[in-house]
Scaffold this motif. Structure first.
Motif, PDB file in Angstrom:
ATOM      1  N   ASP A   1       4.067   6.933  10.336  1.00  7.42           N
ATOM      2  CA  ASP A   1       3.673   5.845   9.722  1.00  7.42           C
ATOM      3  C   ASP A   1       4.756   4.904   9.370  1.00  7.42           C
ATOM      4  OD1 ASP A   1       1.084   6.879   9.764  1.00  7.42           O
ATOM      5  OD2 ASP A   1       1.158   6.855   7.842  1.00  7.42           O
TER       6      ASP A   1
ATOM      7  N   HIS B   1      -1.659   0.702   6.872  1.00 12.68           N
ATOM      8  CA  HIS B   1      -1.938   0.867   5.712  1.00 12.68           C
ATOM      9  C   HIS B   1      -0.651   0.627   4.685  1.00 12.68           C
ATOM     10  CE1 HIS B   1      -0.694   5.099   5.830  1.00 12.68           C
ATOM     11  NE2 HIS B   1      -1.254   4.234   6.774  1.00 12.68           N
TER      12      HIS B   1
ATOM     13  N   THR C   1      -2.748  -4.539   1.946  1.00 17.15           N
ATOM     14  CA  THR C   1      -3.665  -4.119   2.235  1.00 17.15           C
ATOM     15  C   THR C   1      -4.784  -3.980   1.616  1.00 17.15           C
ATOM     16  OG1 THR C   1      -3.102  -2.417   3.769  1.00 17.15           O
ATOM     17  CG2 THR C   1      -2.928  -4.286   4.039  1.00 17.15           C
ATOM     18  N   THR C   2      -3.588  -3.303   0.334  1.00 18.49           N
ATOM     19  CA  THR C   2      -4.308  -2.609  -0.654  1.00 18.49           C
ATOM     20  C   THR C   2      -4.936  -3.952  -1.466  1.00 18.49           C
ATOM     21  OG1 THR C   2      -2.576  -2.841  -1.859  1.00 18.49           O
ATOM     22  CG2 THR C   2      -3.105  -1.196  -0.894  1.00 18.49           C
TER      23      THR C   2
END
Length: 658
Positions: A243, A250, A255-256
């Motif tokens: 990743d 993510h 994005t959280t």
């Protein structure tokens, strides 16, 4: 004298002023440490001797008794000679240290780590930071070679490692990646086999803009795992490396949801601080809004909100504006379910301030302000004999219905609920209040009051032995609480499940007791001292009586506010009937609250046992309106069984017809 014990480092003890207590020599400290490891359980004196010496001599048991005597003098220096010790007690074949759950740093640490798992990230971070600060070195530091300490040392060490990693995770969630890196770097250096620590460190570096360092950490982890353990990295580390190489979206903290919310909060707070002048009255009203929201977030938030609320009211009063003071007092419309105040002195201050403000309001003041002050008086005078509470509740409800204000009506109904304890047998009335609160709140999105309505109905249906309905309300309250981050509702739901086990009689007594102890553990740090103190011993007393067993006879039991009604039964269990009769005569009338019927049933049971006809007569009169209910179950916590059974026992004792 309160004594606090420390085992997260060298074994130590401190008195109520924070001064160190001299614990004599290493054998004395070993006895104390061994008893702390036992967690309030009795350790036989012979086992203590075996733990202290590899090959105990014939005089070892006597030496242990000498160590215990010296420890008692150190821990309770003001105890008169030849009186029973209250902290380090003798029981059966040995000794036990009956320290409170929050009086030992390792026990407190365990509770804090467990509680942090249920808190929002910012609160969890604060709780974990505080808890990790209690460590002064390895647990039971001077007893690292002792077999009796090995398991507990290992367990606490593992718990500490988990706390370090949870703290790092909270920091990452809050967008504090750079702050997390140093502690995580030291953590993986000391504990290279913990793959989740490597994952957190690599993620923290990536989010801090150090992609190369993040990849280097993952390569370092792969090498160390292979060299020291002979294994390849697990799927979590392999997936993270992929990743990072692909810049997976993510991984970006933006994005959280939690990270985004915290950034919005920080930006809005900064803008407010820049824009609104420091002396503006708007700041005071905004503060009360924050305190109201803070109060429903859990124990620490509730305690802080309660503490700062009085200061906010005092600040408003100093400004000399009755309408501002009314808004500041009335804005704190935090739902309340328990009928005993957590801070009676503060509640009295709030009631007095609300009364003064009502008198000072100008004739043209908005009726909603008056209703909120009246509802506040009704709520804060709960559990007292003040005559103003019921009248204030009725007036607040009348105004709220006339104004057609759903939020105001919900607040007023909470006050009405708190004032429906003037006699026994009012569970159906409270059930109706709960039903209206649920319907009203569901229509208008008043989530906290909807939870309150379900909890009120849970209590009322329990009192009426309608457990299928109570189950539904428990589930609804928990569902809403989980969705809207209202952790205190879960405390009451867990107590209800223990009550249900006790009331239905389908579980062994030991299982019910375990359920009650688990529920009581949820009260640690919940910020509700008015509920917590004495409730577990009371629940266990009710359980024992339902199983035809005598009351707990341990003289060190803290019965809290329930002591006057428990004491006669405790004295009977010690075969001291004359003292029990005297204690019963001295007991005041039970307070008119959620445990009113339960306290009268305790008094009735003692009165029958000692032949106190006057108390039997009064108990029969007070309990008769609740003949169709389960005694105590209206609390949602405990029960003494059907009130009708107690009335039957009283009738027999008084030679009446059943």
């Amino acid at each position: 004298m309160r004594v606090v014990f420390g085992v997260l480092g060298p074994v130590a003890a401190w008195d109520g002023d924070g001064d160190a207590i001299a614990l004599k020599g290493p054998r004395h400290r070993a006895v104390l440490a061994r008893l702390i490891v036992a967690r309030r359980r009795v350790v036989p004196v012979t086992l203590l001797a075996e733990d202290l010496w590899a090959d105990p001599s014939p005089g070892a048991v006597g030496a242990v008794r000498t160590f215990v005597a010296a420890l008692r003098r150190a821990l309770e220096p003001q105890r008169p000679p030849r009186t029973t010790a209250r902290l380090l007690i003798t029981e059966g074949p040995g000794y036990a240290l009956r320290a409170e759950p929050d009086a030992v740093d390792s026990w407190r640490f365990e509770q804090a780590v467990s509680a942090a798992a249920t808190l929002p990230p910012a609160d969890a971070l604060a709780r974990l930071e505080e808890a990790l600060g209690w460590w002064r070195g390895p647990a039971y530091a001077e007893f690292s070679d002792e077999a009796w300490a090995r398991t507990e040392r290992s367990r606490l060490a593992e718990l500490r490692l988990q706390a370090v990693e949870r703290r790092a995770d909270a920091r990452l969630t809050l967008g504090l990646a750079a702050e997390a890196v140093p502690d995580l770097d030291a953590h993986v250096t000391e504990h290279p086999w913990r793959e989740d620590a490597w994952r957190l460190l690599a993620l923290a570096l990536y989010r801090a803009g150090r992609q190369g360092d993040a990849l280097a950490v993952l390569r370092r982890a792969r090498t160390l795992l292979a060299e020291q353990l002979g294994v390849d990295p697990g799927p979590g580390l392999r997936r993270l490396e992929t990743d990072i190489l692909n810049h997976a979206g993510h991984l970006d903290p933006a994005t959280t949801a939690a990270g985004a919310a915290d950034r919005v909060w920080a930006q809005a707070a900064a803008a407010y601080d820049r824009t609104v002048p420091s002396g503006a009255r708007a700041r005071l009203e905004s503060t009360v809004g924050l305190l109201r929201d803070l109060a429903v977030t859990g124990g620490g938030g509730l305690e802080a909100a309660r503490r700062h609320r009085v200061a906010a009211v005092a600040a408003a009063q100093e400004m000399g504006d009755a309408q501002l003071t009314a808004r500041v007092i009335g804005a704190y419309d935090v739902p309340a379910i328990w009928t005993r105040s957590d801070d009676p002195e503060q509640a009295a201050q709030i009631v007095a301030a609300a009364e003064r403000t009502l008198t000072a309001l100008p004739p043209g003041a908005h009726q909603a302000a008056r209703a909120r002050l009246l509802a506040t008086i009704a709520l804060e005078s709960r559990g007292t004999r003040a005559g103003r509470g019921p009248q204030a509740a009725r007036q607040a409800e009348e105004i709220a219905r006339g104004l057609d204000d759903p939020g105001l009506l919900a607040f007023a109904l909470n006050g009405v609920f708190m004032q429906t304890f003037h006699r026994a047998g009012l569970a159906p009335r409270r059930d109706g209040i709960g039903a209206e609160l649920v319907a009203l709140s569901a229509r208008h999105g008043l989530v906290t009051f909807e939870v309150l309505g379900h909890l009120i109905r849970l209590q009322a249906r329990s009192a009426l032995a309608d457990f299928p309905a109570a189950d539904g309300h428990a589930a609804a309250a928990e569902h809403l609480a989980e969705r809207h981050e209202l952790p205190l509702a879960g405390v009451f739901a867990q107590w209800y499940r223990a009550l249900r086990l006790a009331a239905t009689g389908r579980a062994p007594e030991v299982e019910v007791e375990a359920a009650y102890r688990d529920a009581a553990a949820r009260l640690d740090g919940a910020g509700m001292p008015g509920l917590r103190r004495g409730v577990l011993p009371l629940a266990l007393l009710c359980l024992r009586l339902r199983h035809a067993r005598p009351a707990q006879a341990d003289e060190h039991t803290d019965w809290g506010p329930y002591e006057p009604w428990a004491r006669p039964l405790v004295l009977l269990a010690r075969d001291r009937p004359d003292e029990a009769a005297a204690a019963l005569r001295q007991a005041p009338d039970p307070p008119r609250d959620l445990l009113f019927e339960a306290m009268w049933c305790l008094a009735a049971r003692a009165a029958v046992a000692v032949g106190d006809r006057e108390t039997m007569e009064r108990a029969h009169t007070e309990l008769t309106p609740a003949a169709a209910e389960l005694a105590g179950a209206g609390s949602g916590l405990l029960t003494l069984g059907p009130v009708s059974e107690h009335l039957g026992d009283l009738a027999t004792a008084l030679r009446r017809r059943r």
